[in-house]
Design a protein around this motif. Structure first.
Motif, PDB file in Angstrom:
ATOM      1  N   GLU A  53      43.997  36.232  29.712  1.00  0.00           N
ATOM      2  CA  GLU A  53      44.190  37.676  29.554  1.00  0.00           C
ATOM      3  C   GLU A  53      45.171  38.170  30.599  1.00  0.00           C
ATOM      4  OE1 GLU A  53      39.977  38.652  30.009  1.00  0.00           O
ATOM      5  OE2 GLU A  53      39.926  39.254  27.899  1.00  0.00           O
ATOM      6  N   ARG A  54      45.878  39.221  30.267  1.00  0.00           N
ATOM      7  CA  ARG A  54      46.871  39.766  31.200  1.00  0.00           C
ATOM      8  C   ARG A  54      46.445  41.115  31.779  1.00  0.00           C
ATOM      9  NH1 ARG A  54      47.431  35.659  31.811  1.00  0.00           N
ATOM     10  NH2 ARG A  54      48.996  34.189  31.072  1.00  0.00           N
ATOM     11  N   GLU A  55      45.648  41.833  31.018  1.00  0.00           N
ATOM     12  CA  GLU A  55      45.248  43.156  31.471  1.00  0.00           C
ATOM     13  C   GLU A  55      43.895  43.493  30.860  1.00  0.00           C
ATOM     14  OE1 GLU A  55      48.445  46.036  31.516  1.00  0.00           O
ATOM     15  OE2 GLU A  55      47.065  47.598  30.811  1.00  0.00           O
ATOM     16  N   LYS A  56      43.109  44.243  31.650  1.00  0.00           N
ATOM     17  CA  LYS A  56      41.812  44.661  31.154  1.00  0.00           C
ATOM     18  C   LYS A  56      41.468  46.027  31.738  1.00  0.00           C
ATOM     19  CE  LYS A  56      37.565  42.332  29.894  1.00  0.00           C
ATOM     20  NZ  LYS A  56      36.803  41.079  30.012  1.00  0.00           N
ATOM     21  N   HIS A  57      40.782  46.845  30.952  1.00  0.00           N
ATOM     22  CA  HIS A  57      40.423  48.185  31.387  1.00  0.00           C
ATOM     23  C   HIS A  57      38.916  48.365  31.326  1.00  0.00           C
ATOM     24  CE1 HIS A  57      44.573  49.930  31.044  1.00  0.00           C
ATOM     25  NE2 HIS A  57      44.714  48.833  30.323  1.00  0.00           N
ATOM     26  N   SER A  58      38.418  49.157  32.270  1.00  0.00           N
ATOM     27  CA  SER A  58      37.023  49.558  32.213  1.00  0.00           C
ATOM     28  C   SER A  58      36.918  50.909  32.897  1.00  0.00           C
ATOM     29  CB  SER A  58      36.130  48.540  32.932  1.00  0.00           C
ATOM     30  OG  SER A  58      34.780  48.976  32.945  1.00  0.00           O
ATOM     31  N   GLY A  59      36.804  51.961  32.091  1.00  0.00           N
ATOM     32  CA  GLY A  59      36.739  53.314  32.656  1.00  0.00           C
ATOM     33  C   GLY A  59      38.007  53.632  33.437  1.00  0.00           C
ATOM     34  N   ARG A  60      37.839  53.944  34.721  1.00  0.00           N
ATOM     35  CA  ARG A  60      38.999  54.258  35.567  1.00  0.00           C
ATOM     36  C   ARG A  60      39.594  53.013  36.217  1.00  0.00           C
ATOM     37  NH1 ARG A  60      37.873  56.763  39.968  1.00  0.00           N
ATOM     38  NH2 ARG A  60      35.609  56.490  39.901  1.00  0.00           N
ATOM     39  N   LEU A  61      39.109  51.864  35.866  1.00  0.00           N
ATOM     40  CA  LEU A  61      39.597  50.619  36.446  1.00  0.00           C
ATOM     41  C   LEU A  61      40.567  49.931  35.502  1.00  0.00           C
ATOM     42  CD1 LEU A  61      36.255  49.059  37.749  1.00  0.00           C
ATOM     43  CD2 LEU A  61      37.785  50.632  38.942  1.00  0.00           C
ATOM     44  N   ARG A  62      41.635  49.425  36.107  1.00  0.00           N
ATOM     45  CA  ARG A  62      42.584  48.609  35.342  1.00  0.00           C
ATOM     46  C   ARG A  62      42.883  47.372  36.167  1.00  0.00           C
ATOM     47  NH1 ARG A  62      48.474  48.960  35.727  1.00  0.00           N
ATOM     48  NH2 ARG A  62      49.398  47.623  34.141  1.00  0.00           N
ATOM     49  N   VAL A  63      42.682  46.210  35.565  1.00  0.00           N
ATOM     50  CA  VAL A  63      42.945  44.953  36.255  1.00  0.00           C
ATOM     51  C   VAL A  63      44.062  44.218  35.525  1.00  0.00           C
ATOM     52  CG1 VAL A  63      42.014  42.659  36.749  1.00  0.00           C
ATOM     53  CG2 VAL A  63      40.640  44.683  37.205  1.00  0.00           C
ATOM     54  N   THR A  64      44.985  43.672  36.283  1.00  0.00           N
ATOM     55  CA  THR A  64      46.018  42.821  35.714  1.00  0.00           C
ATOM     56  C   THR A  64      45.918  41.436  36.341  1.00  0.00           C
ATOM     57  OG1 THR A  64      47.642  43.464  37.374  1.00  0.00           O
ATOM     58  CG2 THR A  64      47.571  44.775  35.332  1.00  0.00           C
ATOM     59  N   LEU A  65      46.382  40.454  35.602  1.00  0.00           N
ATOM     60  CA  LEU A  65      46.367  39.077  36.078  1.00  0.00           C
ATOM     61  C   LEU A  65      47.694  38.427  35.725  1.00  0.00           C
ATOM     62  CD1 LEU A  65      44.779  36.672  37.313  1.00  0.00           C
ATOM     63  CD2 LEU A  65      44.023  36.138  34.982  1.00  0.00           C
ATOM     64  N   ASP A  66      48.328  37.853  36.722  1.00  0.00           N
ATOM     65  CA  ASP A  66      49.582  37.116  36.528  1.00  0.00           C
ATOM     66  C   ASP A  66      49.351  35.693  37.020  1.00  0.00           C
ATOM     67  OD1 ASP A  66      52.118  35.982  36.618  1.00  0.00           O
ATOM     68  OD2 ASP A  66      53.080  37.858  37.175  1.00  0.00           O
ATOM     69  N   THR A  67      49.068  34.791  36.090  1.00  0.00           N
ATOM     70  CA  THR A  67      48.737  33.422  36.495  1.00  0.00           C
ATOM     71  C   THR A  67      49.967  32.675  37.010  1.00  0.00           C
ATOM     72  OG1 THR A  67      48.953  32.758  34.185  1.00  0.00           O
ATOM     73  CG2 THR A  67      46.731  33.188  34.997  1.00  0.00           C
ATOM     74  N   SER A  68      51.159  33.103  36.600  1.00  0.00           N
ATOM     75  CA  SER A  68      52.366  32.421  37.090  1.00  0.00           C
ATOM     76  C   SER A  68      52.580  32.728  38.571  1.00  0.00           C
ATOM     77  CB  SER A  68      53.586  32.848  36.285  1.00  0.00           C
ATOM     78  OG  SER A  68      53.866  34.221  36.484  1.00  0.00           O
ATOM     79  N   LYS A  69      52.164  33.918  38.991  1.00  0.00           N
ATOM     80  CA  LYS A  69      52.287  34.300  40.397  1.00  0.00           C
ATOM     81  C   LYS A  69      50.969  34.108  41.148  1.00  0.00           C
ATOM     82  CE  LYS A  69      55.908  37.736  39.658  1.00  0.00           C
ATOM     83  NZ  LYS A  69      56.293  39.162  39.752  1.00  0.00           N
ATOM     84  N   SER A  71      48.246  35.907  41.018  1.00  0.00           N
ATOM     85  CA  SER A  71      47.894  37.177  41.639  1.00  0.00           C
ATOM     86  C   SER A  71      47.232  38.097  40.625  1.00  0.00           C
ATOM     87  CB  SER A  71      49.128  37.851  42.235  1.00  0.00           C
ATOM     88  OG  SER A  71      50.010  38.244  41.211  1.00  0.00           O
ATOM     89  N   SER A  72      46.475  39.037  41.152  1.00  0.00           N
ATOM     90  CA  SER A  72      45.791  40.037  40.339  1.00  0.00           C
ATOM     91  C   SER A  72      45.850  41.363  41.089  1.00  0.00           C
ATOM     92  CB  SER A  72      44.333  39.640  40.117  1.00  0.00           C
ATOM     93  OG  SER A  72      43.606  40.673  39.470  1.00  0.00           O
ATOM     94  N   SER A  73      45.783  42.453  40.330  1.00  0.00           N
ATOM     95  CA  SER A  73      45.696  43.758  40.967  1.00  0.00           C
ATOM     96  C   SER A  73      44.573  44.564  40.329  1.00  0.00           C
ATOM     97  CB  SER A  73      47.021  44.515  40.868  1.00  0.00           C
ATOM     98  OG  SER A  73      47.277  44.844  39.519  1.00  0.00           O
ATOM     99  N   LEU A  74      43.963  45.381  41.152  1.00  0.00           N
ATOM    100  CA  LEU A  74      42.926  46.313  40.705  1.00  0.00           C
ATOM    101  C   LEU A  74      43.441  47.712  40.969  1.00  0.00           C
ATOM    102  CD1 LEU A  74      39.987  47.080  39.813  1.00  0.00           C
ATOM    103  CD2 LEU A  74      39.367  46.935  42.238  1.00  0.00           C
ATOM    104  N   LEU A  75      43.514  48.497  39.916  1.00  0.00           N
ATOM    105  CA  LEU A  75      43.946  49.890  40.026  1.00  0.00           C
ATOM    106  C   LEU A  75      42.759  50.786  39.722  1.00  0.00           C
ATOM    107  CD1 LEU A  75      46.082  52.221  40.105  1.00  0.00           C
ATOM    108  CD2 LEU A  75      46.411  51.807  37.655  1.00  0.00           C
ATOM    109  N   ILE A  76      42.485  51.708  40.645  1.00  0.00           N
ATOM    110  CA  ILE A  76      41.471  52.736  40.412  1.00  0.00           C
ATOM    111  C   ILE A  76      42.221  54.045  40.257  1.00  0.00           C
ATOM    112  CG2 ILE A  76      39.404  53.901  41.291  1.00  0.00           C
ATOM    113  CD1 ILE A  76      38.925  51.466  43.092  1.00  0.00           C
TER     114      ILE A  76
END
Lengths: 112, 114
Positions: A53-69, A71-76
């Motif tokens: 998966e590359r991106e997922k949402h849950s309410g005000r949370l957004r998570v991205t995943l870049d397996t090539s790098k 790395s992941s980010s969590l956005l609130i």
């Protein structure tokens, strides 16, 4: 060694602003999870993203995943004072699915 | 809701004492874990159990042992407490030994060894 490393270590924002936290890891993973910890308490699971998966949402949370790098980010989005907590990413170790490796966390302060 | 409880929130023990930390989960989870959390070091796995009477060492098992006689209960034992075992101890459980299942944590026990 730490599998997940969060960045920044600490973040201070105003209520209503967005908060972005990053996590880097070293080895291949099956999934990556984000947890939250209020001061002096246990961790609470927020969201899980699988390696395909590359991106997922849950309410005000957004998570991205870049397996090539690796790395992941969590956005609130639209942060609230109640979001003040430490946030941890956790990864498994590829073929060792029982074990989660936690980073040292990002301390988020949301000022009212 | 899954509930994971730990026997004490705060504990003060003397060096050399035998210390028992108890963890109970009420959702019939297969796997249970013990971590310690120290500033700047994140969570480190001490032991985990994937079934009753089964246990595996984690990253830092030295000075600790565990017991899982019943599915719902996982005990961490400090055979002879030392000051470097002063820490926050977190218990967690998970449904299956499989990919993608989140861990549910207890509230933690803050142990001070004097």
């Amino acid at each position: 060694s730490q599998q997940g490393e969060e960045d920044p270590q600490a973040l201070s924002i105003q209520e209503g602003e967005n908060a972005t936290m990053n996590c880097s890891y070293k080895t291949s993973i099956n999934n990556l999870q984000w947890y939250r910890q209020n001061s002096g308490r246990g961790l609470v699971h927020l969201i899980l993203i699988r390696s395909n998966e590359r991106e997922k949402h849950s309410g005000r949370l957004r998570v991205t995943l870049d397996t090539s790098k690796k790395s992941s980010s969590l956005l609130i989005t639209a942060s609230r004072a109640a979001d003040t907590a430490s946030y941890f990413c956790a990864t498994d170790e590829g073929d060792s699915s029982y074990k989660l490796i936690f980073g040292s966390g990002t301390r988020l302060l949301v000022r009212p | 809701d899954v509930k994971v409880t730990q026997s004490s929130r705060y504990l003060v023990k003397r060096t050399g004492e035998k210390v028992f930390l108890e963890c109970v989960q009420d959702m019939d989870h297969e796997n249970m874990f013990w971590y310690r959390q120290d500033p700047g070091l994140g969570l480190r796995l001490i032991y985990f159990s994937y079934d009753v009477k089964m246990k595996e060492k984690g990253d830092i098992p030295e000075g600790y042992s565990v017991s899982r006689e019943k599915k719902e209960r996982f005990s961490l034992i400090l055979e002879s407490a030392s000051t470097n075992q002063t820490s926050m101890y977190l218990c967690a459980s998970r449904l299956y030994l499989n990919q993608g299942y989140e861990q549910y944590f207890g509230p933690g026990t803050r142990l001070t060894v004097t």
